[in-house]
Design an enzyme around this catalytic site. Structure first.
Site, PDB file in Angstrom:
ATOM      1  N   ASN A   9     -14.775   0.003   5.978  1.00  0.00           N
ATOM      2  CA  ASN A   9     -13.687   0.561   5.168  1.00  0.00           C
ATOM      3  C   ASN A   9     -12.821  -0.621   4.739  1.00  0.00           C
ATOM      4  OD1 ASN A   9     -11.450   1.727   4.036  1.00  0.00           O
ATOM      5  ND2 ASN A   9     -10.730   2.720   5.919  1.00  0.00           N
ATOM      6  N   HIS A  94      -8.190   9.748   6.197  1.00  0.00           N
ATOM      7  CA  HIS A  94      -7.888   8.556   7.000  1.00  0.00           C
ATOM      8  C   HIS A  94      -6.418   8.603   7.434  1.00  0.00           C
ATOM      9  CE1 HIS A  94      -7.265   4.375   8.137  1.00  0.00           C
ATOM     10  NE2 HIS A  94      -8.559   4.300   8.279  1.00  0.00           N
ATOM     11  N   GLU A  96      -4.218   6.444   7.515  1.00  0.00           N
ATOM     12  CA  GLU A  96      -3.278   5.797   6.596  1.00  0.00           C
ATOM     13  C   GLU A  96      -2.946   6.719   5.434  1.00  0.00           C
ATOM     14  OE1 GLU A  96      -5.101   1.584   8.061  1.00  0.00           O
ATOM     15  OE2 GLU A  96      -5.644   2.338   6.080  1.00  0.00           O
ATOM     16  N   GLU A 166     -10.804   7.933  14.997  1.00  0.00           N
ATOM     17  CA  GLU A 166     -10.054   6.681  14.878  1.00  0.00           C
ATOM     18  C   GLU A 166      -8.671   6.864  15.501  1.00  0.00           C
ATOM     19  OE1 GLU A 166     -10.103   5.419  10.635  1.00  0.00           O
ATOM     20  OE2 GLU A 166     -11.649   4.078  11.359  1.00  0.00           O
ATOM     21  N   SER A 212     -10.404  -1.235  15.520  1.00  0.00           N
ATOM     22  CA  SER A 212     -10.623  -2.581  16.061  1.00  0.00           C
ATOM     23  C   SER A 212     -12.032  -2.791  16.600  1.00  0.00           C
ATOM     24  CB  SER A 212      -9.563  -2.895  17.131  1.00  0.00           C
ATOM     25  OG  SER A 212      -8.267  -2.921  16.543  1.00  0.00           O
TER      26      SER A 212
END
Ligand SMILES: O=C(CO)COP(=O)(O)O
Length: 248
Positions: A9, A94, A96, A166, A212
């Site tokens: 991504n 996502h 974000e 995530e 990460s």
């Protein structure tokens, strides 16, 4: 047996020139194997990446789309526009987008329905923030996100879904979830799907971990039973780093 899917991504990084340079380097390194690889890039790069990866088996995805067919939505992109240029996947929900652009479980669900209608395979993102994990609420939060995302989807649609767990506290922080934490939540997500659609469907769903993921932790994470791949941010920007994760 589920085929692992490792997707990058890129978020808001690279120009199209840089994207094509990545593609030219990465496809020299990538050998079609039993691991599927893909890149989810900004809209401006997608057509060039589809062309660059043609014939390599490397998949191209978008990072968002609107849920309407078309309309007066300045700055937005439709599923049909993505499908027309050969984009096969789309990251939806996502963290974000949830954080900065008011994405909700309801809009995520609408986007999933529209994506399937236009032959775009969703990579739907779920995950808790640190405060929710510290309060022991991570499973409740992820279940609510999953149930909201799946609303009224058919069994066939869910069976072809990619889910990316995530944890928000692991994104961009270098603080990766432990393999045990990631495996436990991915297994829990599969159980949520099984409770609604049965195990024939849940066993088909690709469940990725993201947050990460790096070359030095990918092998342990990807070898966990419930983890079927990764959604990789920073470490997907450099071909030599990303190929190490793909070849875990
Ligand atoms: O958000 C992510 C992928 O969608 C994860 O980003 P990082 O790999 O940079 O933590």
């Amino acid at each position: 047996m589920r085929k692992p899917f490792i997707a990058g991504n890129w978020k808001m990084f690279k120009t199209t020139k840089e994207a094509v340079a990545f593609a030219d380097e990465f496809k020299k390194l990538y050998e079609q194997s039993d691991v599927l690889a893909g890149i989810c890039a900004p809209y401006t790069q997608l057509a060039a990446l589809v062309e660059a990866f043609k014939g390599t088996g490397i998949k191209v995805g978008a990072q968002n789309m609107h849920f309407e067919e078309n309309g007066a939505y300045t700055g937005e992109v439709s599923a049909d526009m993505l499908n027309e240029i050969g984009v096969e996947y789309c990251v939806i929900g996502h963290s974000e987008r949830r954080q900065y652009f008011n994405e909700t479980d309801e809009t995520v669900n609408k986007k999933l329905h529209t994506a399937f209608k236009h032959n775009i395979l969703p990579i739907v993102c779920v995950g808790e923030v640190l405060e929710e994990r510290d309060a022991g609420k991570e499973f409740d939060v992820v279940k609510t996100q999953m149930v909201g995302a799946l609303k009224d989807l058919t069994a066939d649609q869910v069976a072809s879904l990619v889910v990316a767990y995530e944890p928000v506290w692991a994104i961009g922080t270098g603080r990766t979830a432990t393999p045990e934490q990631a495996n436990e939540m991915c297994g829990y997500i599969r159980k949520v799907i099984e409770d609604i659609y049965g195990d024939e469907v849940s066993e088909k769903v690709i469940i990725q971990y993201g947050g990460s993921v790096k070359p030095n932790n990918a092998t342990e994470l990807m070898n966990m039973e419930e983890i079927d791949g990764a959604l990789v941010g920073g470490a997907s920007l450099v071909p030599q780093d990303f190929i190490q994760i793909v070849n875990f």
